[in-house]
Design a protein around this motif. Structure first.
Motif, PDB file in Angstrom:
ATOM      1  N   CYS A   1       0.879  -1.302   0.144  1.00 16.23           N
ATOM      2  CA  CYS A   1       0.041  -0.031   0.083  1.00 16.23           C
ATOM      3  C   CYS A   1       0.889   1.335  -0.092  1.00 16.23           C
ATOM      4  CB  CYS A   1      -0.910  -0.118   1.207  1.00 16.23           C
ATOM      5  SG  CYS A   1      -2.336  -1.497   1.090  1.00 16.23           S
ATOM      6  N   SER A   2       2.199   1.118  -0.177  1.00 14.38           N
ATOM      7  CA  SER A   2       2.782   2.448  -0.432  1.00 14.38           C
ATOM      8  C   SER A   2       2.259   3.242  -1.748  1.00 14.38           C
ATOM      9  CB  SER A   2       4.362   2.051  -0.641  1.00 14.38           C
ATOM     10  OG  SER A   2       4.497   1.253  -1.847  1.00 14.38           O
ATOM     11  N   PRO A   3       2.590   4.472  -1.701  1.00 15.82           N
ATOM     12  CA  PRO A   3       1.739   5.061  -2.739  1.00 15.82           C
ATOM     13  C   PRO A   3       2.212   4.793  -4.167  1.00 15.82           C
ATOM     14  CG  PRO A   3       3.397   6.578  -1.758  1.00 15.82           C
ATOM     15  CD  PRO A   3       3.110   5.324  -0.837  1.00 15.82           C
ATOM     16  N   GLY A   4       3.613   4.145  -4.495  1.00 14.46           N
ATOM     17  CA  GLY A   4       3.836   4.080  -5.969  1.00 14.46           C
ATOM     18  C   GLY A   4       3.080   2.602  -6.260  1.00 14.46           C
ATOM     19  N   PHE A   5       2.417   1.948  -5.343  1.00 16.66           N
ATOM     20  CA  PHE A   5       1.872   0.770  -5.688  1.00 16.66           C
ATOM     21  C   PHE A   5       0.320   0.763  -5.414  1.00 16.66           C
ATOM     22  CE2 PHE A   5       6.185  -0.983  -4.612  1.00 16.66           C
ATOM     23  CZ  PHE A   5       6.652  -1.239  -5.679  1.00 16.66           C
ATOM     24  N   ASN A   6       0.236   1.094  -4.360  1.00 15.32           N
ATOM     25  CA  ASN A   6      -1.283   1.171  -3.757  1.00 15.32           C
ATOM     26  C   ASN A   6      -2.235   0.138  -3.990  1.00 15.32           C
ATOM     27  OD1 ASN A   6      -3.164   2.954  -2.601  1.00 15.32           O
ATOM     28  ND2 ASN A   6      -3.977   3.907  -4.353  1.00 15.32           N
ATOM     29  N   LEU A   7      -1.856  -1.010  -3.845  1.00 11.87           N
ATOM     30  CA  LEU A   7      -2.502  -2.254  -4.150  1.00 11.87           C
ATOM     31  C   LEU A   7      -3.893  -2.432  -3.170  1.00 11.87           C
ATOM     32  CD1 LEU A   7       0.191  -4.933  -4.906  1.00 11.87           C
ATOM     33  CD2 LEU A   7      -1.018  -3.556  -6.459  1.00 11.87           C
ATOM     34  N   PRO A   8      -4.773  -2.927  -3.664  1.00 12.86           N
ATOM     35  CA  PRO A   8      -5.937  -3.125  -2.786  1.00 12.86           C
ATOM     36  C   PRO A   8      -5.735  -4.474  -1.784  1.00 12.86           C
ATOM     37  CG  PRO A   8      -6.454  -4.050  -5.146  1.00 12.86           C
ATOM     38  CD  PRO A   8      -4.850  -3.606  -5.224  1.00 12.86           C
ATOM     39  N   VAL A   9      -4.976  -4.200  -0.905  1.00 14.06           N
ATOM     40  CA  VAL A   9      -4.378  -5.285   0.031  1.00 14.06           C
ATOM     41  C   VAL A   9      -4.448  -4.856   1.272  1.00 14.06           C
ATOM     42  CG1 VAL A   9      -2.524  -6.668   0.772  1.00 14.06           C
ATOM     43  CG2 VAL A   9      -2.690  -5.976  -1.777  1.00 14.06           C
ATOM     44  N   GLY A  10      -5.610  -5.391   2.022  1.00 13.04           N
ATOM     45  CA  GLY A  10      -5.725  -5.114   3.584  1.00 13.04           C
ATOM     46  C   GLY A  10      -4.927  -6.109   4.544  1.00 13.04           C
TER      47      GLY A  10
ATOM     48  N   ASP B   1       1.402  25.115   5.506  1.00  9.81           N
ATOM     49  CA  ASP B   1       0.941  23.804   4.724  1.00  9.81           C
ATOM     50  C   ASP B   1       1.311  23.959   3.202  1.00  9.81           C
ATOM     51  OD1 ASP B   1      -0.477  21.714   4.458  1.00  9.81           O
ATOM     52  OD2 ASP B   1      -2.216  22.742   3.641  1.00  9.81           O
ATOM     53  N   ARG B   2       1.809  22.633   2.918  1.00  9.93           N
ATOM     54  CA  ARG B   2       2.074  22.664   1.565  1.00  9.93           C
ATOM     55  C   ARG B   2       1.852  21.086   1.105  1.00  9.93           C
ATOM     56  NH1 ARG B   2       5.943  22.608   5.075  1.00  9.93           N
ATOM     57  NH2 ARG B   2       7.841  20.999   5.148  1.00  9.93           N
ATOM     58  N   ILE B   3       1.832  20.819  -0.142  1.00 17.95           N
ATOM     59  CA  ILE B   3       1.583  19.331  -0.792  1.00 17.95           C
ATOM     60  C   ILE B   3       2.969  18.746  -1.079  1.00 17.95           C
ATOM     61  CG2 ILE B   3       0.834  18.226  -2.829  1.00 17.95           C
ATOM     62  CD1 ILE B   3      -1.442  20.365  -3.025  1.00 17.95           C
ATOM     63  N   PRO B   4       3.352  17.617  -0.093  1.00 22.86           N
ATOM     64  CA  PRO B   4       4.707  16.962  -0.493  1.00 22.86           C
ATOM     65  C   PRO B   4       4.530  15.944  -1.253  1.00 22.86           C
ATOM     66  CG  PRO B   4       3.514  16.366   1.520  1.00 22.86           C
ATOM     67  CD  PRO B   4       2.780  17.221   0.992  1.00 22.86           C
ATOM     68  N   LEU B   5       5.730  15.606  -2.018  1.00 24.47           N
ATOM     69  CA  LEU B   5       5.589  14.526  -2.834  1.00 24.47           C
ATOM     70  C   LEU B   5       6.867  13.427  -2.343  1.00 24.47           C
ATOM     71  CD1 LEU B   5       4.195  13.713  -5.494  1.00 24.47           C
ATOM     72  CD2 LEU B   5       6.546  14.571  -6.710  1.00 24.47           C
ATOM     73  N   ASN B   6       6.104  12.055  -2.274  1.00 29.50           N
ATOM     74  CA  ASN B   6       7.178  10.982  -1.801  1.00 29.50           C
ATOM     75  C   ASN B   6       8.131  10.914  -3.160  1.00 29.50           C
ATOM     76  OD1 ASN B   6       8.531   8.714  -1.287  1.00 29.50           O
ATOM     77  ND2 ASN B   6       6.714   7.772  -0.242  1.00 29.50           N
ATOM     78  N   LEU B   7       9.596  10.958  -2.943  1.00 25.43           N
ATOM     79  CA  LEU B   7      10.304  10.944  -4.203  1.00 25.43           C
ATOM     80  C   LEU B   7      10.725   9.490  -4.200  1.00 25.43           C
ATOM     81  CD1 LEU B   7      12.540  14.068  -3.838  1.00 25.43           C
ATOM     82  CD2 LEU B   7      10.484  13.760  -5.150  1.00 25.43           C
ATOM     83  N   SER B   8      10.328   8.812  -3.277  1.00 24.44           N
ATOM     84  CA  SER B   8      10.707   7.163  -3.280  1.00 24.44           C
ATOM     85  C   SER B   8       9.348   6.362  -2.919  1.00 24.44           C
ATOM     86  CB  SER B   8      11.811   6.976  -2.210  1.00 24.44           C
ATOM     87  OG  SER B   8      12.131   5.618  -2.293  1.00 24.44           O
ATOM     88  N   PRO B   9       8.496   6.495  -4.079  1.00 25.19           N
ATOM     89  CA  PRO B   9       7.119   6.058  -3.526  1.00 25.19           C
ATOM     90  C   PRO B   9       6.968   4.686  -3.620  1.00 25.19           C
ATOM     91  CG  PRO B   9       7.066   6.698  -5.822  1.00 25.19           C
ATOM     92  CD  PRO B   9       8.536   7.082  -5.182  1.00 25.19           C
ATOM     93  N   LYS B  10       7.887   3.729  -4.263  1.00 27.45           N
ATOM     94  CA  LYS B  10       7.580   2.215  -4.303  1.00 27.45           C
ATOM     95  C   LYS B  10       8.069   1.579  -3.012  1.00 27.45           C
ATOM     96  CE  LYS B  10       7.464   2.535  -9.261  1.00 27.45           C
ATOM     97  NZ  LYS B  10       8.242   2.315 -10.515  1.00 27.45           N
ATOM     98  N   GLY B  11       7.199   1.286  -2.271  1.00 26.79           N
ATOM     99  CA  GLY B  11       7.574   0.611  -0.997  1.00 26.79           C
ATOM    100  C   GLY B  11       8.115   1.782  -0.236  1.00 26.79           C
TER     101      GLY B  11
ATOM    102  N   TYR C   1       6.717   9.919  10.141  1.00 24.98           N
ATOM    103  CA  TYR C   1       7.418   9.655   8.726  1.00 24.98           C
ATOM    104  C   TYR C   1       6.618   8.830   7.795  1.00 24.98           C
ATOM    105  CZ  TYR C   1      11.445  11.185  11.524  1.00 24.98           C
ATOM    106  OH  TYR C   1      12.235  12.122  12.434  1.00 24.98           O
ATOM    107  N   LEU C   2       6.067   7.803   8.589  1.00 22.57           N
ATOM    108  CA  LEU C   2       5.267   6.972   7.717  1.00 22.57           C
ATOM    109  C   LEU C   2       4.153   7.396   7.016  1.00 22.57           C
ATOM    110  CD1 LEU C   2       5.594   3.755  10.336  1.00 22.57           C
ATOM    111  CD2 LEU C   2       7.024   4.415   7.944  1.00 22.57           C
ATOM    112  N   TRP C   3       3.268   8.245   7.735  1.00 25.75           N
ATOM    113  CA  TRP C   3       2.123   8.729   7.215  1.00 25.75           C
ATOM    114  C   TRP C   3       2.389   9.778   6.183  1.00 25.75           C
ATOM    115  CZ3 TRP C   3      -2.749   7.570   7.514  1.00 25.75           C
ATOM    116  CH2 TRP C   3      -3.218   6.637   8.356  1.00 25.75           C
ATOM    117  N   VAL C   4       3.380  10.701   6.409  1.00 22.62           N
ATOM    118  CA  VAL C   4       3.867  11.605   5.347  1.00 22.62           C
ATOM    119  C   VAL C   4       4.134  10.984   4.198  1.00 22.62           C
ATOM    120  CG1 VAL C   4       5.331  13.335   4.663  1.00 22.62           C
ATOM    121  CG2 VAL C   4       4.324  13.586   6.892  1.00 22.62           C
ATOM    122  N   LEU C   5       5.078   9.884   4.076  1.00 21.73           N
ATOM    123  CA  LEU C   5       5.592   9.233   2.935  1.00 21.73           C
ATOM    124  C   LEU C   5       4.294   8.768   2.416  1.00 21.73           C
ATOM    125  CD1 LEU C   5       8.787   7.582   4.480  1.00 21.73           C
ATOM    126  CD2 LEU C   5       8.595   9.458   2.671  1.00 21.73           C
TER     127      LEU C   5
END
Lengths: 439, 439, 439
Positions: free
Chosen positions: B304-313, C358-368, C394-398
């Motif tokens: 469920c990291s944003p780069g994958f966002n799979l439908p997994v609970g 307030d700002r809109i952050p972007l995860n630069l390492s979004p896969k996992g 950290y985890l929520w922001v990412l």
């Protein structure tokens, strides 16, 4: 629309309404009704003394959607006697003793065989249950469990003097035309025998509503339906299928004479205007408990089937199945009270008031609050800890009268009764602080 | 789709499943696992006795997204002895005694220096905690706080006979193809040492699910993943990145053998079908407690990291971190019970049943209720106070089968279990009262 | 935007702020204020010692929307004396004794006539109430009910030495320009006499906020309004009607010095950023109780009238009308505490911090998940039962930094304070794990 367009019931009119409705319930109660037969006709004849009821007859065998109108059932008598001639059950004592649509029987049988045909309520041993068998040829008796336990072994003479023959299904309809083509449907089932709350109360309250509405100016047409449950509603739907789109609001009314609730089950749509309107009225000062639609209950089941999906909800005091007297001989004339019948009558009038008078007001002085004090609408002395409800109503109406909120919306948002919001709006209109959005 | 397309587990099949799963848990429990090493391989070898597991090896040093596969860690022994040779801690007694990924050590040191390397739980003084240090070169022991307090001052001989060397990370995969390209991902972490609930239970339940599903007709393909936490899931994601769009539903399964919960943490999407499906199943008659996604837990963090966002609970009985036994030596074979493993197995089968059999029914008789009585689906006698659940299911299905509600939608709306709704739909289909919406 | 763009108050700065604010409250408290007159001018003169206040005078008779600026009211004295010359009520003892805007009176009258002009609180017999009569020519006195009961029959000499004459209404404005044209409006009413919480506290806290913000970099311009209730706010709105679109956020501040609440009443919009921002800050560790907009209260009534509909809410500690001291002589200098004034000050600074940063952050390492441990942002030892709040941040922001969630969104979703989320984001930005969405 100005204030004069709709007149709430006068105090005089309301004063004795509870007693009058109860008197009508008392006349309807003794009649042996079922989904067809003379009991329905006699009931409609009594209702016709109050309002102009159109009587419809649908012949046995007529196909209505997935159903067929059954044969007509009539009862002359029904009893169980001991072999020595002692009567142990007689429909003359209570219409509930005979299972509805019991086929004719005349025979002697031992208690051991008779037991399979007797219905009782072991948990409520003094009460007679209400049972029917409309669509499955059968026969049976209902009795108090304590009387059942007292039956002695031996033979009994069973006589069910009924007829099941081609005839017709009967229902009644009252229509009061309105200024527009839009209609409000108000429906009560007419098929239950001697059960006062379910539904002599619904029949009687609707009859008096029809009488009261007949003398008023009406934007909407009002259609009152007194029909046997399920098959009667289906007959009406089948006969009116091409004009159902005129039904803009509707209520099924039952169990409306006891002191519980009120409880409203929303229409299948869930957010129809009728569903929202009931949130903003009060019954004896109490809010109505709102429950979501479910496909079990009275004729809202038919009106809200997916092929029709009409905006029709179910209004009750105590909800069916939840009160101890439900479908027993305890649902009698002592269970429905004149004051509850009167408050239910007024509640439905208030609902109709929402439907008739809702409108979208427009604040003509929207920049800041207008000065209410100089118009006599605000306390001259400031500093108090609390604010009168009518003052809050002025402020809410002005604040939300931006052209996108109706009076009903404003009542829901503010939590104030619709009647208070409507009074505030009318006074603000009189001060020319409020106008109407032109549709 | 007809009823034959999906077969729930037979009663025989389910009868002993709890005992069988517990026996597998018992075989997995003693193995010293970590995120790499022979413990993982031995575990996969045992699972392979039940299902056909494809073994994947990923070399140390391989880059996977932001991570690097670490060196392989293996353990031959680890102990602390007094200067006089008395053993005070030995991994032979519990795999938890050694901090995971401890580097090799062989030296004598005074207790004052040793203390910094000992982890205990002062609030649970009889239990050994579970600790790891995968990505920071370090060493340490875990022990019961009461034993720690009993250590006498003086010198101790510490021996940690481990290897940290280039090798590989191992994970296992079972794939059961389906009639469509769409896949269901079921994942359990394989990296925890002797902790029965976390996660021998997850490994064992999934192995038996795979075995059960192998013999059935499947619309979906089923992919079972037995991988070390975080880095193992990332290795799988990296190897399968181009085909992740096939994953239509997924569950991470852990802590599935105790008697608590169940608790389901929704996927990051929050309204994926898997998230909705779990609302309508029951576990031993209980609803599943639903909690919203949070980015802490097991490998749903990666899926469920944003780069994958799979439908997994994440599906659990007691939620991690909330039960006293969590990450201690009390999470042992007595903490997981055959009956809980069996009910968890059935619960996941029921979830799969929703996924496999959901469909959008269409009421073929939508005007009014169809007459259920003449089809044997309604009580012949009317007037009862309550209605059987299956009757309510017929009415709900018919009422909502307007082409815009699936069986899952109907189950959620009605509050009835999916299995009851599905049974009702199948019977209504058999009566030709219900057809399928053609997609 | 980098971390340096906004500096929260330093510990030194905050240390004595409560005492300083309370000292200012103490200077403002004795002044006899009303909606016009010298009391307002003296109050603004004291505030001007702290910040640069622009003084505005609006002549009597000026039309503002539906209202007219009233004549200016000034007080030289007011008393009631017995015929024998004994003073029983004197405004010198409490400004509350005289009903606001009382017209001049000098006459002897019997107690029986005087009673109609005396206001008391029978339920709080020792307290003097606060009453006004701005827009209706009248006069009156307020006194403790116990003193009222002690009045003996007989004649009394009433002297109200006030003037009601053409003059002007006075209000003050402080403007701190920002880097953008967008403005934040902060407003406190200046019209109440000796009531410490309502609203000397609001005036004093805003004055210190203005002073603190004056020395900082500001994306937004900050406009502080010290104006008499209703008519003062309307004067400001009328004078600034063409530039109201610049107001992007706003707060009315009152009753901000007691230990209750805090309570925030949302703007009429209900989902303005200011409404959402207040959900994610804390006051002394407590969340703010959120209530929906209602059109009664302070000047948010004017700012949120439908013709303006500004994004302005009402921030209080204890909500007006709900605390026993409200609008009585018990709302005195002992009722507002330095520590509560300080925590309210910090709370509003934290709200401003949300708006500014307030700002809109972007995860630069979004896969996992990226490997936080190697960056020193994650515990080296694994297996603990709980997770530090900053780690969760950290985890929520990412997890949510997918380009569609702002820091405020992330704080709301995670339930963590904005400050923790902002700290996490800043550190992740420093590690180049997070970038900004380019607008």
């Amino acid at each position: 629309m100005n204030e004069a367009a709709w007149f709430p019931p006068s105090a005089e009119e309301a004063a004795d309404i509870g007693g009058e409705i109860h008197a009508l319930v008392s006349r309807l109660f003794p009649i042996c009704r079922s989904i067809t037969g003379e009991g329905v006709r006699r009931t409609l004849a009594i209702l016709s003394e109050h309002v102009d009821v159109a009587i419809r007859e649908v012949p046995s065998g007529t196909n209505v959607f997935d159903w067929t109108v059954p044969q007509e059932w009539n009862v002359r008598g029904a009893s169980i006697r001991t072999a020595s001639g002692k009567t142990v059950v007689d429909i003359a004592d209570s219409n509930l003793h005979l299972v509805g649509y019991s086929e004719p029987v005349a025979r002697r049988m031992p208690l051991s065989d008779l037991r399979a045909h007797i219905h009782t309520l072991p948990d409520q041993p003094d009460l007679i249950p209400y049972r029917t068998s409309y669509y499955s040829r059968s026969w049976g008796f209902c009795m108090a469990h304590c009387d059942y336990l007292a039956l002695e072994e031996g033979d009994y003479d069973v006589v069910i003097d009924t007829t099941l023959a081609d005839g017709s299904l009967t229902y009644g309809e009252v229509f009061l035309p309105g200024e527009t083509e839009h209609e409000v449907l108000l429906s009560a089932h007419i098929c239950h025998p001697s059960l006062a709350n379910d539904n002599c109360s619904g029949l009687a309250v609707l009859a008096f509503l029809a009488r009261a509405l007949a003398g008023r100016r009406r934007r909407f047409g009002y259609r009152f339906l007194f029909a046997p449950g399920t098959i009667g509603a289906l007959c009406w739907l089948a006969a009116n299928e091409d004009r159902l789109s005129k039904v803009h609001h509707g209520l099924v009314v039952s169990c409306i004479g006891d002191g519980g609730g009120p409880v409203y089950k929303r229409s299948r749509r869930g957010d129809a205007m009728i569903d929202r309107a009931i949130e903003v009225i009060r019954c004896d000062g109490r809010k109505v408990t709102m429950v979501d639609f479910s496909p079990f209950g009275y004729d809202e089941r038919q009106f809200c089937s997916p092929g029709f999906n009409l905006p029709v909800g179910l209004l009750q005091r105590s909800a069916f199945g939840t009160f101890a007297e439900y479908h027993t001989s305890a649902d009698d004339l002592d269970f429905v009270w004149p004051e509850h019948l009167a408050s239910s009558f007024r509640m439905i009038m208030d609902i109709i008031d929402v439907i008739e008078t809702d409108r979208i007001p427009l604040n003509l002085s929207p920049k800041g609050e207008p000065q209410l004090g100089k118009r006599g609408l605000y306390s001259a002395t400031g500093g108090h800890k609390t604010t009168p409800e009518i003052t809050m109503a002025y402020l809410w109406v002005l604040n939300l009268a931006d052209g996108s909120h109706s009076l009903l919306d404003i009542a829901r948002r503010s939590g104030l009764p619709f009647s208070t919001i409507a009074t505030a709006a009318t006074r603000l209109e009189a001060c020319r602080l409020l106008g109407d959005v032109q549709a």
